[in-house]
Design a protein around this motif. Sequence first.
Motif, PDB file in Angstrom:
ATOM      1  N   THR A 175      94.417 -19.319  16.182  1.00 17.49           N
ATOM      2  CA  THR A 175      92.975 -19.527  15.981  1.00 17.49           C
ATOM      3  C   THR A 175      92.888 -18.601  14.229  1.00 17.49           C
ATOM      4  O   THR A 175      93.668 -17.711  14.059  1.00 17.49           O
ATOM      5  N   GLU A 176      92.532 -18.488  13.543  1.00 16.17           N
ATOM      6  CA  GLU A 176      91.747 -18.110  12.900  1.00 16.17           C
ATOM      7  C   GLU A 176      89.588 -17.464  12.797  1.00 16.17           C
ATOM      8  O   GLU A 176      89.261 -18.534  13.407  1.00 16.17           O
ATOM      9  N   ASP A 177      90.297 -16.506  12.459  1.00 18.76           N
ATOM     10  CA  ASP A 177      88.522 -16.389  11.894  1.00 18.76           C
ATOM     11  C   ASP A 177      87.749 -17.632  11.326  1.00 18.76           C
ATOM     12  O   ASP A 177      87.836 -18.305  10.476  1.00 18.76           O
ATOM     13  N   THR A 178      86.896 -17.922  11.975  1.00 18.70           N
ATOM     14  CA  THR A 178      85.454 -18.984  10.931  1.00 18.70           C
ATOM     15  C   THR A 178      84.545 -18.187  10.440  1.00 18.70           C
ATOM     16  O   THR A 178      84.164 -17.375  11.045  1.00 18.70           O
ATOM     17  N   THR A 179      83.926 -18.791   9.675  1.00 21.23           N
ATOM     18  CA  THR A 179      82.767 -18.067   8.686  1.00 21.23           C
ATOM     19  C   THR A 179      82.107 -19.322   8.237  1.00 21.23           C
ATOM     20  O   THR A 179      82.200 -20.651   8.410  1.00 21.23           O
ATOM     21  N   TYR A 180      80.831 -18.630   8.429  1.00 19.74           N
ATOM     22  CA  TYR A 180      79.714 -19.708   8.473  1.00 19.74           C
ATOM     23  C   TYR A 180      78.284 -19.304   7.101  1.00 19.74           C
ATOM     24  O   TYR A 180      78.075 -18.223   7.001  1.00 19.74           O
ATOM     25  N   GLU A 181      78.532 -20.116   6.943  1.00 23.16           N
ATOM     26  CA  GLU A 181      77.185 -19.700   5.431  1.00 23.16           C
ATOM     27  C   GLU A 181      76.191 -20.588   5.767  1.00 23.16           C
ATOM     28  O   GLU A 181      75.954 -22.173   5.979  1.00 23.16           O
TER      29      GLU A 181
END
Length: 78
Positions: free
Chosen positions: A69-75
């Motif tokens: 799992t990786e942190d998801t970043t949103y734009e």
Amino acid sequence: MKNYLSNWNFMRIIRLVLGIVIIVQGIQAQQWMLVVLGGLFTLMPLFNIGCCGTAGCNTTYSTSKAKNTEDTTYEEVK
């Protein structure tokens, strides 16, 4: 024997009574398939088995987090 009799609940008693009633009705009407069905309904509470009786429908799941799992970043798009 005492432990066996202490695990009875309302639905288990209802299934036993329903099974006995179906057996009696099947014998009176000479419908032997009803007697077999009543026998099934009678054996289920006696042996405490059923579809979802003792967590029969549970599925197992992992309580640990997935390793990839990786942190998801949103734009924000305007």
